[in-house]
Design an enzyme around this catalytic site. Sequence first.
Site, PDB file in Angstrom:
ATOM      1  N   PHE A 116       0.843  -1.203   0.000  1.00 39.89           N
ATOM      2  CA  PHE A 116       0.000   0.000   0.000  1.00 39.89           C
ATOM      3  C   PHE A 116       0.878   1.253   0.000  1.00 39.89           C
ATOM      4  CE2 PHE A 116      -2.792   3.048   2.358  1.00 39.89           C
ATOM      5  CZ  PHE A 116      -3.851   3.065   1.467  1.00 39.89           C
ATOM      6  N   SER A 184       3.107  -6.643   2.108  1.00 41.02           N
ATOM      7  CA  SER A 184       1.940  -6.009   2.712  1.00 41.02           C
ATOM      8  C   SER A 184       0.683  -6.306   1.886  1.00 41.02           C
ATOM      9  CB  SER A 184       2.199  -4.504   2.850  1.00 41.02           C
ATOM     10  OG  SER A 184       1.213  -3.896   3.639  1.00 41.02           O
ATOM     11  N   MET A 185       0.021  -5.283   1.340  1.00 43.53           N
ATOM     12  CA  MET A 185      -1.140  -5.567   0.491  1.00 43.53           C
ATOM     13  C   MET A 185      -0.732  -6.342  -0.760  1.00 43.53           C
ATOM     14  SD  MET A 185      -3.804  -2.401   0.563  1.00 43.53           S
ATOM     15  CE  MET A 185      -4.636  -1.906   2.075  1.00 43.53           C
ATOM     16  N   TRP A 209      -0.917  -8.414   4.185  1.00 47.85           N
ATOM     17  CA  TRP A 209      -2.125  -7.786   4.752  1.00 47.85           C
ATOM     18  C   TRP A 209      -3.303  -8.122   3.862  1.00 47.85           C
ATOM     19  CZ3 TRP A 209      -6.252  -4.772   3.666  1.00 47.85           C
ATOM     20  CH2 TRP A 209      -6.880  -4.071   4.707  1.00 47.85           C
ATOM     21  N   ASP A 230       5.607  -6.475  13.837  1.00 53.47           N
ATOM     22  CA  ASP A 230       4.713  -5.848  12.863  1.00 53.47           C
ATOM     23  C   ASP A 230       3.490  -5.266  13.570  1.00 53.47           C
ATOM     24  OD1 ASP A 230       3.079  -5.155  10.706  1.00 53.47           O
ATOM     25  OD2 ASP A 230       3.647  -6.919   9.531  1.00 53.47           O
ATOM     26  N   HIS A 262       7.017  -4.426  10.022  1.00 56.49           N
ATOM     27  CA  HIS A 262       6.222  -4.577   8.803  1.00 56.49           C
ATOM     28  C   HIS A 262       7.027  -4.218   7.567  1.00 56.49           C
ATOM     29  CE1 HIS A 262       2.556  -4.754   6.411  1.00 56.49           C
ATOM     30  NE2 HIS A 262       2.838  -3.553   5.911  1.00 56.49           N
TER      31      HIS A 262
END
Length: 315
Positions: A116, A184-185, A209, A230, A262
């Site tokens: 993201f 992440s995303m 995520w 994280d 993270h």
Amino acid sequence: MQQHSINSAPAPAPAPTTAPAPGGRRRRPVTAALVALLAVAGLQTAMTPGAQAADNPYERGPAPTTSSIEAVRGPYAVSQTTVSSLSASGFGGGTIYYPTTTSDGTFGAVAISPGFTGTQSSIAWLGPRLASQGFVVFTIDTITTVDQPDSRGRQLLAALDHLTQRSTVRSRVDSTRLGVMGHSMGGGGSLEAAKSRPSLQAAIPLTGWNTDKTWPELRTPTLIVGADGDTVAPVSSHSEPFYESLPSTLDKAYLELNNASHFTPNTSDTTIAKYSISWLKRFIDNDTRYEQFLCPIPRPSLTIEEYRGNCPHTS
């Protein structure tokens, strides 16, 4: 990589030794015993994993060592080419890293998505590091930096399609041996991509995520990488549930990084590289020489908080 053999004529065998033994009995000729010994040794050599590995047409590069997979660069020289967003369809463009040589045939490939608000620069270190071990690697930009995991999953697949069908290096890629990664995303997107395309050979979400916490439908060997510190995608609500929801019959593993955040995947990290290389080699290339780094389960260390998995792997 080319293999060279040395062709030299064998030395003539010595004449049999038949000197009498004490008590008048004659010894068994030395050459007969030596031939028998060499025959047994030859049989044992033929049965070793190294001998069997030669049967794998996807094996690339020399036999791995801990030093070789922890190195910043592997055995292959790497070139790169840029894919403009104007020529990309369904994703935002990116950079393709690939082994320069053409003498080893085609290579497996992996597409990698940033997280993201991130761009490909945030995961660019993985490009040359993985490519130098014998993969074609496509680090991508997403259409917008705020795209959600489901969109990132579709974009990873679009990038793989571009790589295998339209890119200038498509002849170097084996379209049957593909994987996805993401941060992440983008990590959540790699799970989405694997769900949509079960033919993928490997998926590696890095501190992933996703609002979807359960992935029982996945059929792609998956390495989940989380971080103990994280606070954006805590392992208790992301990486651990992702891993636990994967089918028990699936080749899967969970690596929780020690003293990590993270954003640890955004900079060069030896532990991430070591286990990502091993996972991709094992399942995209079916290279069992890398099983030694995954099974038995790695122990906690200065860089590993926890590692879970099912061993031995079967795919």
